[in-house]
Design a protein around this motif. Structure first.
Motif, PDB file in Angstrom:
ATOM      1  N   LEU A  54      50.793  43.987  46.906  1.00 40.02           N
ATOM      2  CA  LEU A  54      49.332  43.937  46.830  1.00 40.02           C
ATOM      3  C   LEU A  54      48.911  42.742  45.998  1.00 40.02           C
ATOM      4  CD1 LEU A  54      48.755  47.695  45.975  1.00 40.02           C
ATOM      5  CD2 LEU A  54      48.111  46.633  48.132  1.00 40.02           C
ATOM      6  N   ARG A  55      47.801  42.152  46.377  1.00 37.02           N
ATOM      7  CA  ARG A  55      47.199  41.100  45.549  1.00 37.02           C
ATOM      8  C   ARG A  55      45.868  41.621  45.026  1.00 37.02           C
ATOM      9  NH1 ARG A  55      46.728  34.696  46.786  1.00 37.02           N
ATOM     10  NH2 ARG A  55      48.979  34.991  46.534  1.00 37.02           N
ATOM     11  N   VAL A  56      45.679  41.494  43.701  1.00 39.96           N
ATOM     12  CA  VAL A  56      44.468  42.000  43.059  1.00 39.96           C
ATOM     13  C   VAL A  56      43.819  40.880  42.262  1.00 39.96           C
ATOM     14  CG1 VAL A  56      45.857  42.882  41.135  1.00 39.96           C
ATOM     15  CG2 VAL A  56      43.538  43.740  41.471  1.00 39.96           C
ATOM     16  N   ALA A  57      42.500  40.761  42.384  1.00 38.97           N
ATOM     17  CA  ALA A  57      41.735  39.724  41.690  1.00 38.97           C
ATOM     18  C   ALA A  57      40.959  40.349  40.537  1.00 38.97           C
ATOM     19  CB  ALA A  57      40.773  39.030  42.653  1.00 38.97           C
ATOM     20  N   LEU A  58      40.951  39.661  39.399  1.00 36.91           N
ATOM     21  CA  LEU A  58      40.229  40.099  38.205  1.00 36.91           C
ATOM     22  C   LEU A  58      38.981  39.243  38.047  1.00 36.91           C
ATOM     23  CD1 LEU A  58      40.217  41.792  35.510  1.00 36.91           C
ATOM     24  CD2 LEU A  58      41.362  39.825  34.464  1.00 36.91           C
ATOM     25  N   TYR A  59      37.829  39.901  37.908  1.00 32.87           N
ATOM     26  CA  TYR A  59      36.550  39.212  37.762  1.00 32.87           C
ATOM     27  C   TYR A  59      35.900  39.590  36.438  1.00 32.87           C
ATOM     28  CZ  TYR A  59      36.428  37.828  42.710  1.00 32.87           C
ATOM     29  OH  TYR A  59      36.701  37.267  43.932  1.00 32.87           O
ATOM     30  N   LEU A  83      46.803  42.258  32.142  1.00 32.14           N
ATOM     31  CA  LEU A  83      45.415  41.815  32.166  1.00 32.14           C
ATOM     32  C   LEU A  83      44.934  41.492  30.756  1.00 32.14           C
ATOM     33  CD1 LEU A  83      43.901  44.433  34.655  1.00 32.14           C
ATOM     34  CD2 LEU A  83      44.816  42.164  35.163  1.00 32.14           C
ATOM     35  N   SER A  84      44.243  40.376  30.639  1.00 30.60           N
ATOM     36  CA  SER A  84      43.710  39.967  29.344  1.00 30.60           C
ATOM     37  C   SER A  84      42.484  39.101  29.579  1.00 30.60           C
ATOM     38  CB  SER A  84      44.764  39.190  28.545  1.00 30.60           C
ATOM     39  OG  SER A  84      44.268  38.841  27.271  1.00 30.60           O
ATOM     40  N   CYS A  85      41.730  38.863  28.505  1.00 22.95           N
ATOM     41  CA  CYS A  85      40.556  38.000  28.615  1.00 22.95           C
ATOM     42  C   CYS A  85      40.259  37.396  27.248  1.00 22.95           C
ATOM     43  CB  CYS A  85      39.350  38.770  29.148  1.00 22.95           C
ATOM     44  SG  CYS A  85      38.638  39.948  27.987  1.00 22.95           S
ATOM     45  N   PHE A 169      37.628  47.886  35.596  1.00 22.19           N
ATOM     46  CA  PHE A 169      38.633  47.828  34.530  1.00 22.19           C
ATOM     47  C   PHE A 169      37.890  47.611  33.217  1.00 22.19           C
ATOM     48  CE2 PHE A 169      41.235  44.821  31.872  1.00 22.19           C
ATOM     49  CZ  PHE A 169      42.078  45.790  31.346  1.00 22.19           C
ATOM     50  N   MET A 170      38.133  48.475  32.226  1.00 21.29           N
ATOM     51  CA  MET A 170      37.458  48.379  30.934  1.00 21.29           C
ATOM     52  C   MET A 170      38.494  48.433  29.817  1.00 21.29           C
ATOM     53  SD  MET A 170      34.453  50.817  29.333  1.00 21.29           S
ATOM     54  CE  MET A 170      33.386  50.501  30.737  1.00 21.29           C
ATOM     55  N   HIS A 177      35.346  44.621  33.394  1.00 18.67           N
ATOM     56  CA  HIS A 177      35.724  43.673  34.438  1.00 18.67           C
ATOM     57  C   HIS A 177      35.688  44.376  35.789  1.00 18.67           C
ATOM     58  CE1 HIS A 177      37.456  40.587  31.636  1.00 18.67           C
ATOM     59  NE2 HIS A 177      37.575  41.658  30.870  1.00 18.67           N
ATOM     60  N   THR A 178      35.730  43.561  36.830  1.00 17.01           N
ATOM     61  CA  THR A 178      35.812  44.077  38.193  1.00 17.01           C
ATOM     62  C   THR A 178      37.178  43.739  38.771  1.00 17.01           C
ATOM     63  OG1 THR A 178      33.434  43.806  38.548  1.00 17.01           O
ATOM     64  CG2 THR A 178      34.812  43.992  40.502  1.00 17.01           C
ATOM     65  N   LEU A 179      37.791  44.717  39.426  1.00 17.98           N
ATOM     66  CA  LEU A 179      39.054  44.517  40.135  1.00 17.98           C
ATOM     67  C   LEU A 179      38.796  44.625  41.633  1.00 17.98           C
ATOM     68  CD1 LEU A 179      41.802  46.560  38.238  1.00 17.98           C
ATOM     69  CD2 LEU A 179      41.521  44.094  38.281  1.00 17.98           C
ATOM     70  N   ILE A 180      39.352  43.691  42.393  1.00 23.45           N
ATOM     71  CA  ILE A 180      39.232  43.736  43.850  1.00 23.45           C
ATOM     72  C   ILE A 180      40.611  43.494  44.452  1.00 23.45           C
ATOM     73  CG2 ILE A 180      38.189  42.706  45.901  1.00 23.45           C
ATOM     74  CD1 ILE A 180      35.807  41.902  44.245  1.00 23.45           C
TER      75      ILE A 180
END
Length: 268
Positions: A54-59, A83-85, A169-170, A177-180
């Motif tokens: 699967l490929r998942v994008a973090l926004y 995941l980080s920011c 995602f919180m 964040h948004t995951l797609i």
């Protein structure tokens, strides 16, 4: 002595003028630092050839920050740890800096606690229950509360996902964040199936350094909030413009001219 301004959500490391006017030499200077890439540890253990990838994008808001690849047997906790920011970096830096200065630490440190909200189910990890405020709010509205599950016990094979749908995602309290999930495919024979490579970062946005709002030439190293003389708040300044604007000349003592603002280092 440098003291934090606790009235602001973030801790300001600007000088608080008490009695004697401080010198610019005592001001904290933090330079941007980009760590070198870390190669994954060599591992011969591989996941099954029948696994799904699967490929998942973090926004963050409307901005895509990164994309990762995961395999079906991995858990949500494995993805969460990748995941980080910028919020995580800022919280860690501020807490470490306050500890170094031996100032009472009122800033929360980055936490492993996090939340995924996927297809009407809340997935949690860590000691802090980030879903509690949401569940209490739903309860007061007499709305059915979504079930909660542990990330460590949930693999991607257990999920029913829709490609292109937005999930939540919180982490770090209320950093949302948004995951797609954008792609799904069967593992190919030529694919590198070493478990140590996943979750694999396959794309990351290039964060261009913000330019100084005054000279519009150099990269900004300071973020200034609440400055009445600035056109905007926050106002980004390079090191040279920051000291020319907020400090007297060296020949005049190099003291701070004002203290009615908060200043933070730009961390990337």
């Amino acid at each position: 002595r440098m003291l934090p301004n606790t009235e602001h959500p973030l801790v300001s490391f600007g000088q608080l003028l008490e009695g004697e006017v401080p010198s610019r030499r005592e001001e904290l200077i933090y330079r941007n630092y980009m760590p070198p890439p870390v190669s994954p540890k060599s591992c011969t253990e591989k996941f099954s050839i029948d696994s799904v990838l699967l490929r998942v994008a973090l926004y963050k808001g409307e901005r895509r920050q990164a994309e990762y690849e995961v395999y079906g047997e991995q858990t949500l906790l494995d993805l969460r740890r990748s995941l980080s920011c910028a919020t995580t970096k800022i919280l860690k830096w501020q807490a470490d800096e306050l500890k170094r200065q031996q100032v009472e630490n009122t800033v929360r440190r980055p936490s492993e606690s996090a939340l995924f909200y996927i297809e009407d189910v809340v997935y949690l990890c860590g000691e802090e229950d980030l879903a509690k405020p949401l569940l209490e709010w739903l309860s007061r509205r007499s709305t059915a509360c979504p079930p909660t599950r542990d990330m460590a016990d949930t693999s991607f094979e257990d999920l029913q996902l829709q490609l292109g749908k937005q999930y939540i995602f919180m982490h770090n309290g209320d950093c949302e964040h948004t995951l797609i999930f954008t792609r799904c495919w069967l593992t190919e024979h030529t694919a590198d199936r070493r478990r140590s490579l996943y979750p694999r970062l396959v794309w990351q946005a290039k964060d261009g350094a913000a330019k100084c709002h005054v000279c519009d030439k150099l990269a900004a190293t300071w973020e200034v909030h609440g400055d009445k003389l600035a056109d905007t708040s926050p106002c980004f300044l390079c090191e040279q413009c920051r000291y020319q604007w907020h400090y007297a000349r060296v020949s005049e003592g190099g003291h701070a001219l004002r203290s009615d603002y908060q200043v933070y280092p730009v961390i990337t």
